[in-house]
Structures are given as structure tokens and as C-alpha cells.
Write an enzyme that holds these catalytic residues in place. Sequence first.
Site, PDB file in Angstrom:
ATOM      1  N   HIS A 152       9.600   9.483  86.482  1.00  0.00           N
ATOM      2  CA  HIS A 152      10.042   9.716  87.856  1.00  0.00           C
ATOM      3  C   HIS A 152       8.873   9.494  88.812  1.00  0.00           C
ATOM      4  O   HIS A 152       7.777  10.006  88.590  1.00  0.00           O
ATOM      5  CB  HIS A 152      10.544  11.148  88.040  1.00  0.00           C
ATOM      6  N   TYR A 172       3.331  21.747  88.136  1.00  0.00           N
ATOM      7  CA  TYR A 172       2.946  20.702  89.085  1.00  0.00           C
ATOM      8  C   TYR A 172       3.064  21.206  90.517  1.00  0.00           C
ATOM      9  O   TYR A 172       4.041  21.819  90.907  1.00  0.00           O
ATOM     10  CB  TYR A 172       3.729  19.405  88.880  1.00  0.00           C
TER      11      TYR A 172
END
Length: 473
Positions: A69, A132
Amino acid sequence: MGGAAQLRVEGSPIQGLEVVSLPVHRDERGWFKENWQREKMVAAGLPDFRPVQNNVSFNGPRGTTRGLHAEPWDKYISVLSGEIFGVWVDLRPGHGFGSLFTAKMGEGEAVFVPRGVANAFQTLASNTVYSYLVTEHWTEAARLEYSYVNLADPDLDIPWPISLDEAIVSQADKEHPPLAQAKPVQPKKIAVLGGNGQLGRAFAQLAKSDERIALYTRAQTDLQSPGFAASLDLANCSHVVNAAAMTSVDRAQTPAGSAEAWQVNAVAVRQLAARCGELGVPLVHVSTDYVFDGAQREVDELHPIAPLGVYGQSKAAGEQAVLAHTGNYVVRTSWVIGQGNNFVSTMRRLADQGIAPRVVDDQVGRLTFASELARGIMHLLDTGSAPGIYHLQGGGEPASWYQVAREVFALCGHDPDAVQPVSTREYALDRPHLAPRPVNSTLDTAKLQATGFAPKPLSDLLDQFLGQNRVTS
């Protein structure tokens, strides 16, 4: 990649993707690490990353595989527990498109992933926790800007430690397109205010081949409107270039002109700088030689400012507002020549009409073509040059307005002796609102040239400008 004894930032084959080795302190109780520490990591070489959201993924079975992604924001990824095999593919337009980088990561590693680089991972241990940080808040609208690549693309030939046939992969990830069909992730925009001015029109020319440049005219962004800065949508902008200004030097000496100059060149700039600061978007502000008194023959960026008139004073105030925020640029220039009303176009028109003008011969400086000014600003941004003040001016020997006028007449095929010299004092006798001007407007551009910017020959630019911009009455 193993545990690191000290903080270290290293590059990778993908431009902007940085690998971070993190100190992990272990004892019988377990371990501790500073997973993200902005001051230390920026000093070690990371960009000044400003995350706004932290996401955590728990992955139970070994072999869990997610990606690839590419989102429209920067990410800082790390492993909080377990181990992964990380994969990154560059999906940004350009020669790096399709570049691949892989690495094993444990608790002692992190990776900074720039916008437009696709990210995937495969867990190599059970109960792996993956974190993240991102620079934009997630929204449904943002999903439309995602780009994807198939984990099994044979052109990439990713060396997965666990075969994808045995791995746990979502159906959505299995259906991602191959690299050949992947949508390139476009870079953020560079917003240029003042799109109808001479510099704005020069940026418009660059925009024909650079999709990053987005122009805003006064109709869209009016610096005289009190709330203009708050309404600016800068969510998808990497930089803002303020090419808008009140530049009527003589009118600024009148009560109405003075109010406008202070509003546009100082108050609005302070509001713009504050808005950019809130959003972490660097601002490039275009300023002028009028912030100096002209007493010195040539001045560098460290020379004290001492404006003579209202225009210069308002621009100096704008400079200070911009520099109050870290990461911003002030680009000073002088004697700008571009599409629109300017000295060279006026001299060309007078020459064609057979008019012999009186031109001051005791103000000395250099012409700056708007095309060079725009090119120089883009150079600063594209090379990642340090923020601060830069002088950007045309090359060649300094000349007076009188000498420039003579050259224009000659290049247009007219007698340069038709131009009559006059002193500033004589010229001002019947002009009560004539603003004071610096006698010397020569800027030292060594700092800019040290970044690798090479100005084009002024004679070539003047000849080209006159050939392309025939002015008629």
C-alpha cells in the site's frame, strides 16, 4: 538488521526511505527504547517528521502478510514486538518508479517511508506488534489517493521468507494490480500565491511541465481579505510560495497606499506564516532590495536591513514574520522583469514610439528576470537547501537604469543616445510622492550559487525577452 548500540540513520536504494537503528536497552525485566525522538532523529539525518496519528497492528500468526500500500503521507514504521520482513516499492513518478528494497526488522530497527512509497510486511514471529506514525489524519477521502501493487508481482520477484501460498493474505491484497498497472502517487503541490503577477506568470510557465505547481490568483486568495489565511487548504501542499505583494513603491508613500502596503506585505504575511507554521508547511516569501538603504555597493544576506520608505518597511516586517517560524525561506530580489508592466517593456514601448526618455543614472543594480526567479526558488526546494535568507538576482556587472535603457534601445534597433541621463534628485523635483530608493541595489548571490544554482547570462535573457514580448502602444 540487528540491534543497534547507538542511534543511526542510513539511506536505502529508494530515495528518501531511511533506515533507523534504535538503541534498545535490555535487562532481566525486558527492554526499553525511544521508539520516536524527534530532536535526536532529525539531528541524525531524518526529515523533520511531524506525525499526527499513531496506528498499531497486532498480527497473531507467523506469516501474516499485508500490503503493498502507498498512502499520500509520510510514515515512520517500527516493530514493538516480534520480527518482520519489510518490503518497499517506489511508486512516485520518475526514474525511481518500481525500485525495490527489503529488510528484516526487529525491535531495534525503524524505517522512515516517504509519501508515495508502497509498504508491505510479513511477520516472522507469532504475536508481532507493528506500529506506524503518519503525517496526515486518515479519512475515507484519503483512501482514493492510495496506490497498490500486487505482493506476488513476478516483475518485482520479492524474496518472501514464507511463500505467499503458505502465508496469510487478505483477499483484497491478493487482488492488487501488478506494478505495470500501478497508479503513480503524485507529489504534493507547491502553492504559489500571486498567480497573476510577473513572478506568478513565470511559475505558470513552469507549471506546464511541473504538475506540482498550483497557482492562486488574487480572486482566489486575496491578501487584503482579513481571513484569507485561515481559509487556505494546504493539506496536500509541500510548500507555499508567496509571490503576492503590494509593489507600488510610490503609492505606498500616500495614506491609502501605506495602509494597503502594510496589510498585504506585513499583516497578511504574518497570518500566512502562522497558518503555514500550524500545518508544518514551509513558506517561501519573496522580498526585495528595498529592505536596505543602498549605502553599500553590494550586500549579502547578513547585512543589516534599513528600509528607506514605506514599501521597504512593510516588506522588512513581512520578512521578520516569516523568519519567526523555522523551516521558512526569504528570497530577496530586485528589478524584476516578466510578463506585465516593467521597466524593460516601458523602454521598449518608448523606443518604438520614438520618445526620448529621461532615465536616472545614479541608481545601480541588476535586472532579475521572473523566469530566473521562479527557477531559482524551485532549485532551492528541489535540492532541499537549508531554510533561511537567500539573495537571487540576475548575473553580470551592475548597471544603472540609464545604462539598461540604452541597451534596450540598442537591442530594439533604436539610437541609444536618445535616452537622456538624469539624477534621482532632478527626477524627483516635480514628483512629490516619489518614494526614496536605494542608490545601490546589487545583491551578493554567492550563498545561492553555493547550492548549485547557476544564473543564465543576463544578455541572453534580455535579448530573448525583447524578442518574445514586443510591446505596442
